[in-house]
Design an enzyme around this catalytic site. Structure first.
Site, mmCIF file in Angstrom:
data_model
loop_
_atom_site.group_PDB
_atom_site.id
_atom_site.type_symbol
_atom_site.label_atom_id
_atom_site.label_comp_id
_atom_site.label_asym_id
_atom_site.label_seq_id
_atom_site.Cartn_x
_atom_site.Cartn_y
_atom_site.Cartn_z
ATOM 1 N N ASP A 1 -19.991 -5.455 -1.695
ATOM 2 C CA ASP A 1 -18.778 -6.057 -2.240
ATOM 3 C C ASP A 1 -18.658 -7.555 -1.922
ATOM 4 O O ASP A 1 -17.660 -8.188 -2.265
ATOM 5 C CB ASP A 1 -17.547 -5.285 -1.723
ATOM 6 C CG ASP A 1 -16.460 -5.163 -2.778
ATOM 7 O OD1 ASP A 1 -16.748 -5.402 -3.961
ATOM 8 O OD2 ASP A 1 -15.311 -4.859 -2.398
ATOM 9 N N ARG B 1 -9.174 -9.076 -5.885
ATOM 10 C CA ARG B 1 -8.346 -10.027 -6.637
ATOM 11 C C ARG B 1 -7.349 -10.735 -5.717
ATOM 12 O O ARG B 1 -6.935 -11.861 -5.988
ATOM 13 C CB ARG B 1 -7.634 -9.300 -7.788
ATOM 14 C CG ARG B 1 -6.670 -8.238 -7.355
ATOM 15 C CD ARG B 1 -6.324 -7.267 -8.458
ATOM 16 N NE ARG B 1 -7.366 -6.260 -8.670
ATOM 17 C CZ ARG B 1 -7.293 -5.263 -9.546
ATOM 18 N NH1 ARG B 1 -6.234 -5.145 -10.332
ATOM 19 N NH2 ARG B 1 -8.265 -4.395 -9.683
ATOM 20 N N GLU C 1 -8.382 -5.133 -3.495
ATOM 21 C CA GLU C 1 -8.311 -6.235 -2.536
ATOM 22 C C GLU C 1 -9.023 -7.496 -3.015
ATOM 23 O O GLU C 1 -8.666 -8.596 -2.614
ATOM 24 C CB GLU C 1 -8.891 -5.790 -1.181
ATOM 25 C CG GLU C 1 -10.422 -5.847 -1.050
ATOM 26 C CD GLU C 1 -11.161 -4.965 -2.051
ATOM 27 O OE1 GLU C 1 -10.579 -3.969 -2.517
ATOM 28 O OE2 GLU C 1 -12.325 -5.281 -2.386
ATOM 29 N N LYS D 1 -11.084 4.926 0.034
ATOM 30 C CA LYS D 1 -11.939 5.435 -1.040
ATOM 31 C C LYS D 1 -12.441 6.838 -0.696
ATOM 32 O O LYS D 1 -12.663 7.122 0.482
ATOM 33 C CB LYS D 1 -13.157 4.518 -1.199
ATOM 34 C CG LYS D 1 -12.888 3.201 -1.885
ATOM 35 C CD LYS D 1 -14.179 2.411 -1.995
ATOM 36 C CE LYS D 1 -13.932 1.032 -2.596
ATOM 37 N NZ LYS D 1 -13.516 1.081 -4.014
HETATM 38 N N1 BES Z 1 -15.063 -3.143 -4.792
HETATM 39 C C1 BES Z 1 -14.348 -2.320 -5.680
HETATM 40 C C2 BES Z 1 -14.967 -2.225 -7.068
HETATM 41 C C3 BES Z 1 -16.377 -1.669 -7.156
HETATM 42 C C4 BES Z 1 -16.588 -0.396 -7.644
HETATM 43 C C5 BES Z 1 -17.467 -2.432 -6.849
HETATM 44 C C6 BES Z 1 -17.856 0.108 -7.767
HETATM 45 C C7 BES Z 1 -18.758 -1.938 -6.973
HETATM 46 C C8 BES Z 1 -18.953 -0.669 -7.450
HETATM 47 C C9 BES Z 1 -12.905 -2.820 -5.864
HETATM 48 O O1 BES Z 1 -12.359 -3.479 -4.781
HETATM 49 C C10 BES Z 1 -12.040 -1.630 -6.140
HETATM 50 O O2 BES Z 1 -11.974 -0.789 -5.289
HETATM 51 N N2 BES Z 1 -11.419 -1.598 -7.312
HETATM 52 C C11 BES Z 1 -10.580 -0.512 -7.688
HETATM 53 C C12 BES Z 1 -9.282 -1.084 -8.189
HETATM 54 C C13 BES Z 1 -8.229 -0.053 -8.447
HETATM 55 C C14 BES Z 1 -7.671 0.460 -7.151
HETATM 56 C C15 BES Z 1 -7.126 -0.674 -9.261
HETATM 57 C C16 BES Z 1 -11.277 0.272 -8.785
HETATM 58 O O3 BES Z 1 -11.882 -0.331 -9.663
HETATM 59 O O4 BES Z 1 -11.263 1.507 -8.730
HETATM 60 ZN ZN ZN Z 2 -13.753 -4.420 -3.508
HETATM 61 ZN ZN ZN Z 3 -11.474 -2.164 -3.349
#
Ligand code: BES
Ligand code: ZN
Ligand code: ZN
Length: 492
Positions: free
Chosen positions: A280, A343, A341, A269
């Site tokens: 998370d 899902r 991750e 990230k």
């Molecule tokens: N844990 C994150 C989602 C998240 C974002 C939680 C902001 C809390 C606040 C999740 O694992 C994630 O990184 N999702 C990605 C998926 C993408 C790579 C398809 C996302 O939503 O950007």
């Molecule tokens: Zn996550």
């Molecule tokens: Zn993630």
């Protein structure tokens, strides 16, 4: 913080501070009028700062038996309800803390549309949650004076009922605070093992059955999703199985995402997106907390909780884009993105749930950034394959003020996550089109056949940067009261 319920006649009341309420018409009750010597209260009510809008608040110094009299507005009578009353309690508490009060009386004169028991509950919830802070690692606490006691002084209505409500609130907030504390805990201080230990301690207290699987057992069960996501971390994963069976019939299975820290994995990230990724594991904490709360309230329900718990890091053995993982139910996942991750670990938990022959499944997960964009901090996204389940959740959310918004999930979304190397891919398009919906479609692939299922995307509601009406910044405890209320509605 302790909330006590008393019934001391207004004339006999001696305290540092007392909170009185008015509606937006600013009409004083008879009891309040009796304190209006020298028309000081009337004068305050006439100031332009005190418009009578919801949560308008101010105080005067009385220098009598009551030293400070705090006035708060409940706003419009037609809009007023129990959720608003909880917010009033939070606002009064924050105001009292600002005044460095160590205790105050809340003058209770009853409310038309709210029973005394419910009022006692939401008031006490508000006082306790309004006082909550996570400052255990500060050597010097910012609050040098501690608000340690709020007294609900019942002048009209049943003291006993208010007291019963306040007792329930104590149990509810105990569990909310367990969850909030766990989410607020710094990431390196809550590895999967620590989370499991805390869950075990809570379950022991409430006599809830819990099984904690270690890495070996998770491997043996064939959960390559959990093992894959965990591979980049030096801390071994855990899989929690929580059971509270106090009713006949098949259980409701609750599943929580338990990513202790989400760095994004190898597809790391950006720095600013990583900041709050200790949250998370909110889904896992919420599921464990909610089931324990059901037990503490002696609810007649049959419920199972499942939570895969691991970090998502970048160690030398980390899972990679292009990997294919075989999940519990035999379906394979093609990894398109290591940051999707949640899902992947949930796929194993959903697959495993079939062993309980669930009446319904609800999963809770901080799953997508897109839900934050779509719905903001006031709603969690609700995806479901079943009308009755969806309606019960929507109604429960309205009731407890933990709102849900019904999101689309259609066959097109399932098409979008079709894999080439594996049965399903853990991302839709890389541009992120409908990415909350494709995430839900992915989860749906692992739901046991013909089982009502709902997915709650709590990425925005679990953890906030700015305080809202009930929660301070950080973990909100969103979803605990919602799940309890849902069970009351769906299982009776
Ligand atoms: N844990 C994150 C989602 C998240 C974002 C939680 C902001 C809390 C606040 C999740 O694992 C994630 O990184 N999702 C990605 C998926 C993408 C790579 C398809 C996302 O939503 O950007
Ligand atoms: Zn996550
Ligand atoms: Zn993630």
């Amino acid at each position: 913080m302790e909330v006590t319920v008393k019934s001391v006649k207004a004339a006999d009341l001696k305290c540092d501070a007392a909170v009185f309420c008015v509606f937006d018409d600013k009409k004083m009750s008879k009891i309040l009028e009796d304190f209006d010597h020298h028309s000081m209260i009337s004068a305050l009510l006439r100031t332009k700062e005190f418009k009578g809008d919801f949560k308008d608040i101010d105080h005067i110094h009385l220098h009598q038996n009551i030293k400070k009299l705090i006035l708060i507005s409940l706003g419009k009578k037609v809009d007023f309800n129990a959720n608003k009353l909880r917010e009033i309690a939070v606002a009064a508490t924050r105001y009292a803390k600002g005044m460095k009060l160590t205790s105050f009386h809340f003058i209770y004169e009853g409310y038309d549309k709210i029973t005394d028991e419910e009022a006692g509950q939401v008031l006490a919830e508000g006082f306790i949650l309004g006082e909550y802070k996570f400052d255990k690692y500060l050597a010097k606490k910012p609050d040098d004076t501690e608000l340690s006691n709020v007294i609900i002084n019942v002048l009209q209505g049943s003291q006993k009922s208010v007291e019963n409500g306040a007792k329930t609130a104590e149990i509810v907030t105990d569990h909310m605070i367990f969850v909030k504390d766990l989410i607020n805990e710094p990431p390196s201080r809550k590895g999967p093992e620590v989370i499991a230990e805390r869950a075990i301690a809570l379950c022991k207290k409430n006599k809830v059955k819990i099984n904690v699987w270690d890495k070996k057992k998770i491997e043996k069960e064939g959960m390559e999703g959990v093992i894959g996501v965990n591979a980049g971390s030096v801390k071994e994963p855990r899989f929690l199985v929580v059971e509270y069976n106090n009713a006949p019939g098949n259980p409701i299975v609750l599943i929580g995402k338990g990513i202790v820290f989400d760095s994004g994995g190898l597809q790391l990230k950006p720095w600013n997106y990583m900041l709050d990724m200790k949250d998370d594991m909110s889904g896992a904490a919420t599921v464990v907390g909610a089931i324990n709360l059901m037990a503490a309230l002696n609810m007649k329900v049959n419920v199972v909780g499942l939570a895969p718990v691991t970090e998502n890091l970048t160690g030398g053995n980390a899972y990679k884009p292009g990997d294919v993982l075989k999940t519990y139910n035999g379906k394979t996942i093609e990894i398109g993105h290591t940051d999707a991750e949640g899902r992947v670990v949930l796929a194993d938990a959903l697959g495993y749930s079939r062993n309980f022959k669930p009446k319904a499944i609800i999963d809770m997960a901080t799953l997508t950034g897109a839900i934050v964009v779509a719905l903001g901090y006031e709603f969690a996204g609700l995806f479901s394959n079943d009308d009755k389940l969806r309606r019960a959740l929507l109604e429960a959310g309205k009731h407890t003020d933990e709102q849900l918004w019904h999101m689309p999930l259609i066959p097109k979304h399932t098409e979008m996550i079709k894999g080439k190397l594996g049965d399903v891919k853990n991302v839709g398009s890389t541009e992120g089109a409908a990415s909350s919906s494709t995430a839900a479609a992915f989860l749906q692939e692992f739901v046991p056949e013909k089982t009502p299922w709902a997915h709650l995307d709590i990425a925005a509601t679990a953890f906030i940067k700015e305080p809202n009406g009930v929660s301070g910044e950080g973990a909100t405890g969103y979803g605990i009261r919602l799940l309890v209320e849902f069970m009351k509605r769906y299982c009776n």
